[in-house]
Enzyme design. Sequence first.
Site, PDB file in Angstrom:
ATOM      1  N   ALA A 246      10.440   2.183  -0.443  1.00  0.00           N
ATOM      2  CA  ALA A 246      10.514   3.048  -1.620  1.00  0.00           C
ATOM      3  C   ALA A 246      11.607   4.099  -1.475  1.00  0.00           C
ATOM      4  CB  ALA A 246       9.164   3.720  -1.862  1.00  0.00           C
TER       5      ALA A 246
ATOM      6  N   LYS B 109       0.830  -1.210   0.000  1.00  0.00           N
ATOM      7  CA  LYS B 109       0.000   0.000   0.000  1.00  0.00           C
ATOM      8  C   LYS B 109       0.864   1.259   0.000  1.00  0.00           C
ATOM      9  CE  LYS B 109      -4.285   1.656   0.829  1.00  0.00           C
ATOM     10  NZ  LYS B 109      -4.807   2.060  -0.439  1.00  0.00           N
TER      11      LYS B 109
ATOM     12  N   GLY C  86       6.037   0.780   6.161  1.00  0.00           N
ATOM     13  CA  GLY C  86       6.984  -0.150   5.545  1.00  0.00           C
ATOM     14  C   GLY C  86       7.187   0.119   4.068  1.00  0.00           C
ATOM     15  N   CYS C  87       6.100   0.409   3.370  1.00  0.00           N
ATOM     16  CA  CYS C  87       6.182   0.662   1.926  1.00  0.00           C
ATOM     17  C   CYS C  87       6.923   1.963   1.639  1.00  0.00           C
ATOM     18  CB  CYS C  87       4.785   0.681   1.322  1.00  0.00           C
ATOM     19  SG  CYS C  87       3.945  -0.906   1.485  1.00  0.00           S
ATOM     20  N   THR C  88       6.733   2.958   2.488  1.00  0.00           N
ATOM     21  CA  THR C  88       7.435   4.227   2.324  1.00  0.00           C
ATOM     22  C   THR C  88       8.927   4.040   2.567  1.00  0.00           C
ATOM     23  OG1 THR C  88       5.480   5.477   2.974  1.00  0.00           O
ATOM     24  CG2 THR C  88       7.607   6.599   3.180  1.00  0.00           C
TER      25      THR C  88
END
Length: 181
Positions: A75, A65, A70-72
Amino acid sequence: MLIKVLFYVAIMLLAFLGYRHYASTQPSLAIGDDAPAFNLKDIKGKDHSLADYKGKYVVLYFYPKNDTPGCTKEACHFRDDLAKLEQLNAKVIGISVDSQASHQKFAEKYHLPFTLLADTEGNVANAYHALSNLIFIKIAKRYTFLIDPNAKVVKIYHSVDVSNHSEQIIEDLKRLQSNAI
């Protein structure tokens, strides 16, 4: 009231066990397999396909998402290590089931210079066995596939530590390229 609670607990348990069985019986990609082809749109509506990256390594990473912790973190590490990855002839592509508009906001907010693709139906994530489909909710699993210049899968990351994943890929690319000489 107690019967209702027990009923819902039983349903949840059956759903959980059914999903675990379903997930464990799904075939998976293996090292040496042809990477599944894809054709998805980026944040500007431009089509991208795997064939566009022929002759380059592709770091194809699936993530759950946009704009979550975690995704930030993952990335931003790819963003910070992008020059090193590109020196190793690699292109980074992030895929989630989020929309193009969501990807655009995410990319702008964190100044992400690599390609984010919208897989809103989950078809590409499913082709890579990186999709969790929980009845009404589809979400990409945090999996990464390292694809060689001939579109073969050369490394699969099912257990991703977002704090050092980009460095791990850099080391693996160096190792792969030194063995190819």
